[in-house]
Scaffold this motif. Sequence first.
Motif, short mmCIF file in Angstrom:
data_model
loop_
_atom_site.label_atom_id
_atom_site.label_comp_id
_atom_site.label_asym_id
_atom_site.label_seq_id
_atom_site.Cartn_x
_atom_site.Cartn_y
_atom_site.Cartn_z
N LEU A 78 28.58 61.98 -9.31
CA LEU A 78 29.27 62.38 -10.53
C LEU A 78 28.42 62.14 -11.76
CD1 LEU A 78 32.87 61.06 -9.75
CD2 LEU A 78 32.14 63.46 -9.84
N ASP A 79 27.64 61.07 -11.72
CA ASP A 79 26.76 60.78 -12.85
C ASP A 79 25.74 61.89 -13.07
OD1 ASP A 79 28.01 58.42 -13.45
OD2 ASP A 79 26.56 57.13 -12.46
N GLU A 80 25.32 62.51 -11.98
CA GLU A 80 24.39 63.64 -12.11
C GLU A 80 25.05 64.80 -12.86
OE1 GLU A 80 21.59 63.09 -8.14
OE2 GLU A 80 23.40 64.32 -8.01
N ASP A 81 26.32 65.06 -12.56
CA ASP A 81 27.03 66.15 -13.22
C ASP A 81 27.44 65.82 -14.64
OD1 ASP A 81 26.95 68.22 -11.41
OD2 ASP A 81 28.81 67.66 -10.40
N LEU A 82 27.70 64.56 -14.89
CA LEU A 82 28.26 64.15 -16.19
C LEU A 82 27.27 63.35 -17.03
CD1 LEU A 82 31.79 63.11 -14.86
CD2 LEU A 82 31.09 65.32 -15.80
N ALA A 83 25.99 63.49 -16.74
CA ALA A 83 24.96 62.71 -17.42
C ALA A 83 24.94 62.95 -18.93
CB ALA A 83 23.59 63.02 -16.83
N ASP A 84 25.27 64.17 -19.35
CA ASP A 84 25.19 64.51 -20.77
C ASP A 84 26.56 64.66 -21.41
OD1 ASP A 84 22.29 64.69 -20.79
OD2 ASP A 84 22.57 66.50 -19.59
#
Length: 302
Positions: free
Chosen positions: A30-36
């Motif tokens: 999820l961090d990859e998708d929500l990094a920004d």
Amino acid sequence: MSSLSPDVAKALTDGGLDPEYVASVIMMALDEDLADGPDVTTEATVSADATDTADFAARAVGVAAGVPVAAAVFDLVSQGTAKIRQAVKDGDRVEPGTVLLTVTGATRDLLTGERTALNLLCHLSGVATQTRLWVDAVEGTGTKIRDTRKTTPGLRALEKYAVRCGGGENHRMSLSDAGLVKDNHVVAAGGVVEAFEAVRKAHPGLPIEVEIDSLEQLPGVLAAGAELILLDNFTPERMRAAVQVTGRNELYGRTRLEASGGLTLDLARAVAETGVDYISVGALTHSAPILDVGSDFREEGK
């Protein structure tokens, strides 16, 4: 957003998975998708109070694996507010149209977690499906299908779980829960028997497997007391000879033999019929195609 609901955590535990580990994998994804920041497309097109129901259904024949993992994705994204129904159990055979999972909740949560859930569900179901093909191919022979450490970094426990869902057995999980003497260890130690005895001396009581690449090495490791021997890149004819040499006799006891290296599904039964106890297959995890699973929102009123 990293705490799982008790019922979701229990479903993972019941399957032999560590909930904290699963949550850490999901959060990394999820961090990859929500990094920004949040999902900008969903935020712009979906109102904050919108709700929907999504069905996750198979689009091909296969074996389900990772349904509780996908459920955990939505449990985390929704912070426990989503209503989740697991429609099948991991290990169940599925056909096109079989619903694996149904999730009702905030539309933004469904869309935010959808790809992470599908990535894990499709991949793990693919591993289970590939494993089941091998297991079915050797059915009735007594030979067991095992995985290897050729797994995706960070996903080993999940992929080995999927192998179990497909009817396979797990090889060692790490470099320390069992010994495996391979060719480079043999070179370093000065011989296959020497390498085996060095590991046994350093770690008495630890399971140790010895890899050999010729029949000439077999009597020595048998006499040294090896209980599990890996036949590396043996032909079926040489495997059969190894089984005959081992003999399951009083001198050597119940030494088990494992075939590995260069094996393909079309050879699986011929290999099993040589009498080996195990066939280890790296392709179960490193080359398994996904099982196609799709996510569709229900139309209003359905």
